[in-house]
Write a protein that holds these residues in place. Structure first.
Motif, PDB file in Angstrom:
ATOM      1  N   ILE A   1       0.837  -1.197   0.000  1.00 49.78           N
ATOM      2  CA  ILE A   1       0.000   0.000   0.000  1.00 49.78           C
ATOM      3  C   ILE A   1       0.874   1.250   0.000  1.00 49.78           C
ATOM      4  O   ILE A   1       0.698   2.156  -0.824  1.00 49.78           O
ATOM      5  CB  ILE A   1      -0.917   0.014   1.236  1.00 49.78           C
ATOM      6  N   PHE A   2       1.855   1.285   0.913  1.00 46.48           N
ATOM      7  CA  PHE A   2       2.685   2.489   1.044  1.00 46.48           C
ATOM      8  C   PHE A   2       3.431   2.787  -0.249  1.00 46.48           C
ATOM      9  O   PHE A   2       3.376   3.901  -0.773  1.00 46.48           O
ATOM     10  CB  PHE A   2       3.709   2.317   2.181  1.00 46.48           C
TER      11      PHE A   2
ATOM     12  N   ALA B   1       1.136   3.713  -3.249  1.00 43.54           N
ATOM     13  CA  ALA B   1       0.590   5.070  -3.175  1.00 43.54           C
ATOM     14  C   ALA B   1       1.689   6.093  -3.413  1.00 43.54           C
ATOM     15  O   ALA B   1       1.507   7.051  -4.184  1.00 43.54           O
ATOM     16  CB  ALA B   1      -0.057   5.296  -1.814  1.00 43.54           C
TER      17      ALA B   1
ATOM     18  N   GLY C   1       8.215   6.901   2.911  1.00 48.16           N
ATOM     19  CA  GLY C   1       7.998   5.483   2.636  1.00 48.16           C
ATOM     20  C   GLY C   1       8.795   4.604   3.586  1.00 48.16           C
ATOM     21  O   GLY C   1       8.303   3.591   4.092  1.00 48.16           O
TER      22      GLY C   1
ATOM     23  N   MET D   1       7.176   4.618   7.029  1.00 49.43           N
ATOM     24  CA  MET D   1       5.938   3.842   7.029  1.00 49.43           C
ATOM     25  C   MET D   1       6.224   2.359   7.060  1.00 49.43           C
ATOM     26  O   MET D   1       5.567   1.599   7.775  1.00 49.43           O
ATOM     27  CB  MET D   1       5.118   4.191   5.793  1.00 49.43           C
ATOM     28  N   SER D   2       7.205   1.925   6.269  1.00 54.30           N
ATOM     29  CA  SER D   2       7.440   0.484   6.241  1.00 54.30           C
ATOM     30  C   SER D   2       8.020   0.015   7.575  1.00 54.30           C
ATOM     31  O   SER D   2       7.753  -1.114   7.985  1.00 54.30           O
ATOM     32  CB  SER D   2       8.327   0.099   5.062  1.00 54.30           C
TER      33      SER D   2
ATOM     34  N   VAL E   1      -1.575  11.023  -0.639  1.00 53.52           N
ATOM     35  CA  VAL E   1      -0.746  10.135   0.185  1.00 53.52           C
ATOM     36  C   VAL E   1      -1.234  10.149   1.632  1.00 53.52           C
ATOM     37  O   VAL E   1      -1.340   9.110   2.284  1.00 53.52           O
ATOM     38  CB  VAL E   1       0.733  10.571   0.114  1.00 53.52           C
TER      39      VAL E   1
ATOM     40  N   THR F   1      -4.299   7.970   1.980  1.00 49.75           N
ATOM     41  CA  THR F   1      -4.206   6.525   1.739  1.00 49.75           C
ATOM     42  C   THR F   1      -3.086   5.902   2.555  1.00 49.75           C
ATOM     43  O   THR F   1      -3.337   5.183   3.511  1.00 49.75           O
ATOM     44  CB  THR F   1      -3.976   6.262   0.245  1.00 49.75           C
ATOM     45  N   ALA F   2      -1.837   6.219   2.200  1.00 50.44           N
ATOM     46  CA  ALA F   2      -0.707   5.545   2.847  1.00 50.44           C
ATOM     47  C   ALA F   2      -0.617   5.922   4.313  1.00 50.44           C
ATOM     48  O   ALA F   2      -0.479   5.069   5.194  1.00 50.44           O
ATOM     49  CB  ALA F   2       0.583   5.901   2.118  1.00 50.44           C
ATOM     50  N   SER F   3      -0.714   7.230   4.590  1.00 49.51           N
ATOM     51  CA  SER F   3      -0.552   7.667   5.969  1.00 49.51           C
ATOM     52  C   SER F   3      -1.663   7.099   6.845  1.00 49.51           C
ATOM     53  O   SER F   3      -1.445   6.742   8.012  1.00 49.51           O
ATOM     54  CB  SER F   3      -0.563   9.189   5.988  1.00 49.51           C
TER      55      SER F   3
ATOM     56  N   VAL G   1      -6.312   2.992  -2.137  1.00 48.89           N
ATOM     57  CA  VAL G   1      -5.221   3.707  -2.805  1.00 48.89           C
ATOM     58  C   VAL G   1      -5.649   4.082  -4.217  1.00 48.89           C
ATOM     59  O   VAL G   1      -5.425   5.208  -4.663  1.00 48.89           O
ATOM     60  CB  VAL G   1      -3.958   2.824  -2.847  1.00 48.89           C
TER      61      VAL G   1
END
Lengths: 538, 566
Positions: free
Chosen positions: B118-119, B122, B165, B168-169, B292, B295-297, B403
């Motif tokens: 996902i991260f 996006a 990124g 996030m990971s 971002v 979605t990712a955040s 996303v």
């Protein structure tokens, strides 16, 4: 199945073709796109007619048990959830599918000169494909997908080709029916999850959930469980029945959920109205037959009186409101509400004949109401107004339009030998049986009987004010600004003639369609009685 | 489950995507600086080529270069994650050392991989689309300084994308609250700057400031909660916390601590009432960045919530009536309703999307409540968490497909922004006439957000509802009163979806019906990169809705990998 795929694919291909073309070329594209759509819809019509002769013409002799389908076909779609692309036809869905394919070419003819034809005709095809999808699907998920999918082309039909308040009407239409259907969706999901679980059964059952969306299987489960008690338990069956019925009643629409209909109809373009009234309203009734009535017969018995009241109120209220309308299209829209009341009453009688009446009403109204709207559309098209009384003495100015109007109005008010009469007569007989059986007061007949008079009144009155009164060349409508009063175009004449011919055909020989509907209702009640769910003797 | 130590060879293979990001970061810092610079050996006249600084090469001074590096890196990482997910991966636990008392650091399994997907997905889409978004000036200009400045600025933006990124990971992988917190802060600080990146505009500066202040307060509260948990358990590792919670979870200290931590994550998923900064941040940030954030955040915040509530607190909830469950349920109901009602009233499309993302957070929280509640019916116990698994699958699936259509909608707004403005609903006016394909795409995104079949958004919403209902009905329920109360959350959710249709449709109506704003006729500025991204989003939205079974299976195995240690 080809029936769904072809119109959708054809519609998308044509739209993509148009989208790729330059703006300036759109005008030139109108004609080829129209011809292509028309040829395509004719082919589809021929195909379903062939299906009729192939499998449905002799259905009473060949026999089709309840929950048994012809042309059944199934492919995996989301195996994890037990979702399949399952299609099939029975006497319940086939008339509706045929009706859709019949109305598509007729709608195209009737609205031959619609503006922006290059996008309009493919949108009609998409609409047709989505509608057919609703009727042929035998999978709850697929059913719901197509159920919602019909909203999108209709939303655009109203938004792009509609009347002055189309913005409001299209949103109201979408939101109203969407709200009802998400409640229905929750009902469907709850039904799905409450069915007996078959972990690891595979096949029709989801690998992840162990449950199935397959309608025939669910009906089987339901019948088996209904024999000794209530499928899913008493209170749950009632709750689910109400949740599903809510979605269908709004779509039908029954009073008091009908307020989206007049707005949508008045603002929709003629073609949209024809499909909306002809087929889309029937989705509601069809859904009732397909899901709650087949699966929750106990709840149906429980709510019989409520349904009867909904039906009566729709019937009477629709007719009364009609009397007060000054807008031709609005009047016709309310008359649809009234006629949908007939369907509800037919269902609520819980007589095979009442059900057959409801089914035939769906079918007959599907032919007559497009004609009503075609007349309204032609009226609007040529007189630039929808007000009753904008045109006086039409019989002299526009004999074709006047004749079509008279024919359609008569068909709708239930003139014998026309299709609508058959259904209404059957409904009355069934209602009479029902009242007799229940030992109710004869006063229950007053409402429907009164409506017969009211219907005649509003139709005849509007005709008098439009066709006959006034006249000569003295009173052309103000909206024409002194132009010469025209009659309808050849294409419109053609559409009227086709619709009229079929109205007569099914009025004189109703058994063509009625046989299979009657067979369906008979087998359904036999099935229910032999399984001890309904008590015999009805 | 295999275990390995940090910096072993397995560690490097498993963390390939993160290492790629790291390499990309280095490349972003070094490559734009390459030039004809030389190095004079002291005391001599010999000049050795040094390649750093000086007059830069044409390629390295290209302002588009940083964007390409970032996009390629992120796409590479995305593909690496996708590749490792394809065969179904084994869980790999990274320990701090090979000693017996070693601590768990990171866990690489299907669950964390899906989040990485996902991260990176996006971020890759957003950075690709940003290529047309950030103004590139100075191409062809004589002044090299300006070009340099511009190029540097581009590099800054994409460096932040990559660090975001990376952070996030780390959050997705962490097995320790402290590691998680570091990742969270790395990602958060990157996003604060990204939001404020358009500092020349008032809105950008204000948005960045607000987002930073509220965000750091939320982080501070979360950190306070962490310290309380540490005080109580003496460790911040998930396994230790879970074990301690199982024995003494009813003490007030951990409950308060978890509550504080939830506030921190609640801000990230923009759950009401911690969502106040979100609409401002989304509206002020450039649209891809807002995408971002949405979605990712948001997915990052969900990882935190899932880890905290399900790993740490789930064992305690065996009677299904734990305090936090009720709180979460109430929060979900509040969030979805508030988001939808606020979206009804907002006329700025970006704020509208922000509120819609608040509403979606509410749906996800409702799902999370159901996961927590799965043990309420004793008969579920025999099914090894089947019911909970279904909701988790649904949540993951929802975040994956979100996303496509959420980011896609922001990207369409991004093109409009380049055209001038996208802060009014009327900015979208006449889009159908100006750009029929873009309008079509936006329409697809809108109805997908609303949950109309056959779009991916419908399937994901259906899955979440189905999961909640599944937990709610339990087995052998006979009437509504036999249901667990989470069923009512499902009802609230469908009603909310119905409300939401109104504002999504309004966008469609404006696009197809209204006339363009004054002076904004004609096609929008071109930019094939952002258009390609939008096209990809449309494709995914439609195709996953129709043929999404493999994605569903992927989410399913990811959910399984989380629950195996229950």
């Amino acid at each position: 199945m080809q029936l769904v795929g072809f119109p959708v694919v054809a519609g998308i291909v044509l739209l993509a073709f148009v989208a790729n073309a330059k703006k300036s070329a759109h005008e030139k594209l109108n004609n080829p796109i129209r011809m292509a759509s028309f040829a395509f819809s004719l082919g589809l019509f021929a195909y379903t007619t062939a299906m009729f002769f192939d499998a449905f013409a002799d259905i009473t002799t060949s026999g089709l048990a309840f929950n048994d389908y012809k042309f059944q076909d199934s492919y995996e779609w989301f195996p994890a959830l037990g979702i399949h692309w399952t299609v099939g036809l029975d006497a319940l869905s086939f008339p509706m599918v045929w009706l859709t394919t019949f109305l598509l070419p007729v709608t195209i003819i009737a609205t031959w000169h619609e503006k922006n034809g290059a996008t309009y005709f493919p949108t009609l095809l998409l609409m047709g494909g989505a509608l057919i999808g609703v009727f042929v699907s035998l999978d709850l998920f697929m059913f719901y997908v197509f159920w919602e999918l019909t909203l999108i082309p209709m939303f655009f039909l109203i938004l792009n080709w509609g009347g002055k308040d189309r913005k409001y009407a299209s949103q109201k239409f979408f939101i109203y029916t969407f709200t009802a259907s998400v409640v229905m969706l929750l009902g469907l999901v709850t039904l799905y999850l409450m069915q007996p679980e078959q972990i690891g059964a595979g096949g029709k059952y989801g690998t992840m959930t162990g449950r199935t969306f397959d309608i025939p299987t669910l009906v089987e489960h339901a019948t088996a469980a209904n024999q000794n008690g209530w499928f899913l338990g008493e209170s749950m069956q009632k709750v689910l029945f109400v949740m599903l019925m809510l979605g269908f009643l709004v779509k039908l629409p029954a009073v008091p959920f009908h307020t989206w209909l007049p707005d949508a109809h008045v603002q929709a373009p003629t073609g949209g109205s024809m499909l909306l009234a002809g087929v889309m309203l029937k989705m509601g009734a069809y859904g009732m037959f397909r899901l709650p009535l087949s699966m929750f017969p106990h709840a149906l018995q429980h709510f019989q009186l409520a349904l009867m009241i909904f039906g009566m109120v729709s019937l009477v209220w629709g007719a009364i409101v009609c009397l007060g309308q000054t807008n031709l299209k609005k009047m016709v829209a309310y008359s649809s509400v009234s006629h949908m009341g007939v369907i509800l009453i037919g269902i609520a009688t819980m007589q095979p004949m009442g059900w057959a009446a409801a089914l035939f009403m769906m079918f007959a109204h599907g032919i007559i109401s497009p004609m009503l709207f075609a007349v309204c559309g032609a009226f609007k098209h040529h007189y630039h107004s929808m007000e009753i009384g904008a045109m006086r003495g039409m019989a002299k100015h526009s004999p074709w339009l006047a004749t079509s109007m008279m024919f359609a109005w008569m068909a709708s008010l239930g003139l014998p030998l026309l299709a609508g009469f058959v259904a209404e007569l059957m409904m009355f007989i069934a209602l009479w049986y029902f009242i007799d059986l229940q030992g109710w007061s004869v006063l229950w007949m007053v409402g429907p009987a009164l409506v017969l008079a009211l219907t005649a009144a509003y139709y005849l009155w509007s005709m008098q004010r439009t066709i006959f009164e006034g006249g000569d060349e003295t009173q052309p409508p103000a909206s024409l600004n002194g132009d010469v009063v025209p009659d309808i175009t050849n294409e419109e004449k053609m559409a009227m003639l086709i619709l009229a011919a079929f109205t007569i055909l099914f009025g004189v020989m109703p058994w063509i369609g009625l046989d299979m509907m009657d067979d369906y209702c008979r087998t359904f009640f036999e099935h229910m009685i032999s399984n001890g769910i309904f008590k015999g003797g009805a | 489950m295999e275990t390995t130590q940090a910096f072993s060879s397995e560690f490097y293979t498993a963390l390939l995507p993160e290492l790629m990001l790291f390499a990309g970061l280095l490349a972003l810092i070094i490559i734009p600086n390459l030039g004809k610079g030389t190095f004079r050996i002291p005391g001599t006249q010999i000049r050795l080529p040094w390649f750093m600084g000086g007059e830069r090469y044409a390629l390295t001074s290209n302002p588009h270069l940083p964007a390409w590096i970032a996009t390629i890196t992120l796409t590479g990482a995305f593909l690496a994650v996708g590749d490792s997910l394809r065969g179904g991966i084994d869980s790999l636990l990274v320990m701090s050392s090979d000693a017996d008392e070693a601590k768990e650091l990171l866990m690489i399994n299907g669950f964390s991989r899906v989040f990485e997907l996902i991260f990176f997905g996006a971020l890759a889409l957003a950075s690709f689309a940003s290529m047309n978004r950030l103004k590139v000036e100075g191409i062809g200009a004589k002044l090299d300084v300006e070009k340099l400045y511009n190029n540097r600025r581009q590099a800054d933006f994409y460096i932040l994308m990559l660090t975001c990124g990376l952070g996030m990971s780390v959050v997705a992988l962490a097995q320790d609250l402290f590691v998680l917190f570091i990742g969270l802060e790395l990602a958060s600080f990157s996003t604060y700057v990204l939001v404020a990146f358009l500092k020349e505009t008032k809105a950008g500066a204000e948005a960045g400031m607000k987002y930073f202040i509220v965000g750091s307060v939320a982080s501070g509260v979360g950190l306070y909660g962490l310290s309380m948990l540490y005080l109580w358990a003496g460790s911040l590792q998930f396994d230790v916390l879970a074990a301690t919670f199982a024995t003494s979870g009813t003490e007030p200290l951990p409950l308060i601590g978890i509550g504080f931590v939830l506030v921190g994550f609640g801000f990230k998923v923009s759950a009401a009432p911690f969502h106040f900064a979100a609409p401002d941040a989304y509206a002020g940030a450039s649209s891809p960045v807002a995408g971002v954030l949405a979605t990712a955040s948001k997915a990052m915040g969900m990882v935190g919530l899932i880890r905290m509530l399900l790993i740490v607190a789930a064992p305690e909830s065996s009677e299904g009536s734990a305090v936090w469950l009720v709180c979460l349920g109430a929060l979900a109901a509040l969030t979805m309703t508030w988001g939808n009602l606020a979206a009804l009233g907002s006329t700025n499309p970006k704020r509208m999307l922000a509120y819609s993302s608040v509403a979606h957070a509410g749906y996800m929280l409702a799902g999370l409540t159901a996961v927590g509640a799965w043990t309420w019916d004793p008969s579920f116990a025999g099914q090894e968490g089947e019911a909970a698994l279904m909701v988790l699958t649904a949540l993951l699936f929802h975040m994956v497909v979100l996303v496509a259509f959420k980011l896609g909608a922001f990207l369409v707004l991004s093109i409009l922004e380049s055209d001038g403005d996208a802060s009014r609903l009327s900015s979208l006016g006449g889009l159908a006439k100006r750009e029929p394909l873009l309008a079509f795409g936006m329409f697809i995104f809108m109805i997908s957000l609303a949950g109309v079949p056959p779009m991916a958004g419908f399937l994901s919403k259906l899955m979440v509802i189905m999961g909640i209902v599944n937990v709610g009905v339990g087995t052998g329920a006979e009437s509504l009163s036999d249901f667990h109360w989470v069923w009512w959350l499902a009802l609230l959710m469908v009603l909310n979806s119905a409300v939401s249709v109104f504002y999504y449709l309004r966008v469609a109506v404006v696009m197809f019906f209204d006339a363009p704003e004054e002076g904004r006729e004609g096609p929008l500025p071109s930019g094939w990169q952002v258009r390609t991204s939008i096209f990809a989003c449309v494709l995914v939205t439609i195709l996953v809705g129709i043929f999404g079974d493999s994605i569903l299976e992927m989410c399913r195995s990811a959910a399984e990998s989380l629950t195996t240690n229950w």
